[in-house]
Design an enzyme around this catalytic site. Sequence first.
Site, PDB file in Angstrom:
ATOM      1  N   GLU A 130      29.478  43.434  51.070  1.00  0.00           N
ATOM      2  CA  GLU A 130      30.643  44.325  50.921  1.00  0.00           C
ATOM      3  C   GLU A 130      30.403  45.342  49.811  1.00  0.00           C
ATOM      4  O   GLU A 130      30.683  46.540  49.964  1.00  0.00           O
ATOM      5  CB  GLU A 130      31.902  43.513  50.604  1.00  0.00           C
ATOM      6  CG  GLU A 130      32.326  42.580  51.724  1.00  0.00           C
ATOM      7  CD  GLU A 130      33.632  41.852  51.377  1.00  0.00           C
ATOM      8  OE1 GLU A 130      34.559  42.497  50.886  1.00  0.00           O
ATOM      9  OE2 GLU A 130      33.700  40.636  51.615  1.00  0.00           O
TER      10      GLU A 130
ATOM     11  N   MET B  32      46.958  43.614  49.856  1.00  0.00           N
ATOM     12  CA  MET B  32      47.581  42.609  50.725  1.00  0.00           C
ATOM     13  C   MET B  32      48.990  42.994  51.167  1.00  0.00           C
ATOM     14  O   MET B  32      49.893  42.163  51.159  1.00  0.00           O
ATOM     15  CB  MET B  32      47.608  41.253  50.008  1.00  0.00           C
ATOM     16  CG  MET B  32      46.243  40.731  49.606  1.00  0.00           C
ATOM     17  SD  MET B  32      45.135  40.528  51.002  1.00  0.00           S
ATOM     18  CE  MET B  32      45.811  39.039  51.711  1.00  0.00           C
ATOM     19  N   ARG B  33      49.161  44.226  51.533  1.00  0.00           N
ATOM     20  CA  ARG B  33      50.495  44.637  51.997  1.00  0.00           C
ATOM     21  C   ARG B  33      50.307  45.476  53.255  1.00  0.00           C
ATOM     22  O   ARG B  33      49.472  46.380  53.288  1.00  0.00           O
ATOM     23  CB  ARG B  33      51.150  45.466  50.892  1.00  0.00           C
ATOM     24  CG  ARG B  33      52.426  46.150  51.270  1.00  0.00           C
ATOM     25  CD  ARG B  33      53.623  45.458  50.663  1.00  0.00           C
ATOM     26  NE  ARG B  33      54.870  46.113  51.050  1.00  0.00           N
ATOM     27  CZ  ARG B  33      56.058  45.581  50.858  1.00  0.00           C
ATOM     28  NH1 ARG B  33      56.171  44.401  50.310  1.00  0.00           N
ATOM     29  NH2 ARG B  33      57.148  46.212  51.228  1.00  0.00           N
TER      30      ARG B  33
ATOM     31  N   ARG C 241      59.486  48.488  53.784  1.00  0.00           N
ATOM     32  CA  ARG C 241      58.125  49.014  53.653  1.00  0.00           C
ATOM     33  C   ARG C 241      58.139  50.511  53.374  1.00  0.00           C
ATOM     34  O   ARG C 241      57.374  51.026  52.567  1.00  0.00           O
ATOM     35  CB  ARG C 241      57.323  48.744  54.921  1.00  0.00           C
ATOM     36  CG  ARG C 241      57.042  47.291  55.130  1.00  0.00           C
ATOM     37  CD  ARG C 241      56.050  47.055  56.256  1.00  0.00           C
ATOM     38  NE  ARG C 241      56.048  45.650  56.587  1.00  0.00           N
ATOM     39  CZ  ARG C 241      55.503  44.702  55.826  1.00  0.00           C
ATOM     40  NH1 ARG C 241      54.888  45.016  54.714  1.00  0.00           N
ATOM     41  NH2 ARG C 241      55.559  43.446  56.181  1.00  0.00           N
TER      42      ARG C 241
ATOM     43  N   ASP D 153      43.186  44.918  60.509  1.00  0.00           N
ATOM     44  CA  ASP D 153      41.744  44.661  60.612  1.00  0.00           C
ATOM     45  C   ASP D 153      41.170  45.183  61.932  1.00  0.00           C
ATOM     46  O   ASP D 153      40.364  44.527  62.602  1.00  0.00           O
ATOM     47  CB  ASP D 153      41.437  43.160  60.444  1.00  0.00           C
ATOM     48  CG  ASP D 153      41.852  42.655  59.071  1.00  0.00           C
ATOM     49  OD1 ASP D 153      41.811  43.439  58.116  1.00  0.00           O
ATOM     50  OD2 ASP D 153      42.244  41.482  58.967  1.00  0.00           O
TER      51      ASP D 153
ATOM     52  N   HIS E 181      36.660  44.486  55.520  1.00  0.00           N
ATOM     53  CA  HIS E 181      37.043  43.139  55.962  1.00  0.00           C
ATOM     54  C   HIS E 181      35.771  42.295  56.050  1.00  0.00           C
ATOM     55  O   HIS E 181      34.748  42.760  56.563  1.00  0.00           O
ATOM     56  CB  HIS E 181      37.725  43.222  57.344  1.00  0.00           C
ATOM     57  CG  HIS E 181      38.199  41.881  57.835  1.00  0.00           C
ATOM     58  ND1 HIS E 181      39.329  41.266  57.333  1.00  0.00           N
ATOM     59  CD2 HIS E 181      37.675  41.036  58.761  1.00  0.00           C
ATOM     60  CE1 HIS E 181      39.478  40.095  57.949  1.00  0.00           C
ATOM     61  NE2 HIS E 181      38.498  39.941  58.812  1.00  0.00           N
TER      62      HIS E 181
ATOM     63  N   GLY F 228      39.602  42.545  42.754  1.00  0.00           N
ATOM     64  CA  GLY F 228      39.071  43.894  42.571  1.00  0.00           C
ATOM     65  C   GLY F 228      37.567  44.002  42.462  1.00  0.00           C
ATOM     66  O   GLY F 228      37.055  44.934  41.838  1.00  0.00           O
ATOM     67  N   SER F 229      36.819  43.093  43.113  1.00  0.00           N
ATOM     68  CA  SER F 229      35.366  43.229  43.002  1.00  0.00           C
ATOM     69  C   SER F 229      34.856  44.403  43.838  1.00  0.00           C
ATOM     70  O   SER F 229      33.910  45.095  43.437  1.00  0.00           O
ATOM     71  CB  SER F 229      34.659  41.926  43.387  1.00  0.00           C
ATOM     72  OG  SER F 229      34.717  41.688  44.763  1.00  0.00           O
ATOM     73  N   ASN F 230      35.464  44.662  44.990  1.00  0.00           N
ATOM     74  CA  ASN F 230      35.067  45.853  45.766  1.00  0.00           C
ATOM     75  C   ASN F 230      35.456  47.123  45.019  1.00  0.00           C
ATOM     76  O   ASN F 230      34.705  48.106  45.020  1.00  0.00           O
ATOM     77  CB  ASN F 230      35.702  45.824  47.154  1.00  0.00           C
ATOM     78  CG  ASN F 230      34.912  44.948  48.104  1.00  0.00           C
ATOM     79  OD1 ASN F 230      33.817  45.308  48.521  1.00  0.00           O
ATOM     80  ND2 ASN F 230      35.444  43.776  48.418  1.00  0.00           N
TER      81      ASN F 230
HETATM   82  C1  GRF Z   1      37.297  41.116  50.180  1.00  0.00           C
HETATM   83  O1  GRF Z   1      36.617  40.047  50.789  1.00  0.00           O
HETATM   84  C2  GRF Z   1      37.682  42.139  51.213  1.00  0.00           C
HETATM   85  O2  GRF Z   1      36.770  42.236  52.253  1.00  0.00           O
HETATM   86  C3  GRF Z   1      39.011  41.609  51.728  1.00  0.00           C
HETATM   87  O3  GRF Z   1      39.639  41.063  50.600  1.00  0.00           O
HETATM   88  C4  GRF Z   1      38.664  40.681  49.641  1.00  0.00           C
HETATM   89  C5  GRF Z   1      39.005  41.381  48.374  1.00  0.00           C
HETATM   90  O4  GRF Z   1      38.158  41.022  47.330  1.00  0.00           O
HETATM   91  N1  GRF Z   1      39.748  42.658  52.367  1.00  0.00           N
HETATM   92  P1  GRF Z   1      38.076  41.900  46.029  1.00  0.00           P
HETATM   93  O5  GRF Z   1      39.511  41.994  45.488  1.00  0.00           O
HETATM   94  O6  GRF Z   1      37.519  43.224  46.392  1.00  0.00           O
HETATM   95  O7  GRF Z   1      37.189  41.131  45.081  1.00  0.00           O
END
Ligand code: GRF
Length: 217
Positions: A176, A92-93, A67, A147, A111, A13-15
């Site tokens: 990002e 991731m789904r 799904r 992607d 991405h 969850g850093s983004n």
């Molecule tokens: C990031 O590198 C994003 O680009 C990719 O998955 C990663 C997720 O990282 N889709 P975070 O959970 O946001 O730290």
Amino acid sequence: MKRRVAILISGRGSNMAALIRAAAAPDFPAEIAVVISNRADAAGLQKAAESGVAVEVIESKPFGKDRAGFEAKLQAALDARGIELICLAGFMRLFTAEFVQRWYGRMLNIHPSLLPSFPGLDPHGQALRAGVKLSGATVHFVIPETDAGPIVMQGAVVVRDDDTPDALSERILGVEHRIYPEALKLLARDQVRLEGDLCRTKAAEQADQVMIWPMVS
Ligand code: GRF
């Protein structure tokens, strides 16, 4: 009125944190109305809760290959909160084409490569194996293909000869965290428009920066 955004996560969850931070600014055109994780053990959930953002867990695992069943539950949660825009942030789904179609033009993903290069798994390793000299990150609208989709914004970094996937990943992650809030800002302010497979930015400033690597003096 600020646009109501849901961030979907599965992990660190850093983004997500970067989006929450940016959206805290009074003049940011969107508010993070909820963070939804498909995994109860996603580290990002705690970060979100600490920031005071509403969190929900909708486990996808019990749905297995169903799904549409998972998406019905997700859609109900989005409806209940009046969500207008979705940001996928390490979610991731895979979605069904129906869900993606319903949110077309209103769902972003990030991405860590300069798409259309290196989609899918291990983009950093793919970039290193290809020997590219520049790589980076891409924010794009989500389409059924993974992607891929109209590109909203990209940011680039140089790729060093001694780079490892981890080192490259760390530098790209910094990019990002800068571009995702900016791209969301553009979308929330209606400053982007879709033209077929392309995304155009209204009133984008003309720029002539170039990035050349390697440089030898
Ligand atoms: C990031 O590198 C994003 O680009 C990719 O998955 C990663 C997720 O990282 N889709 P975070 O959970 O946001 O730290």
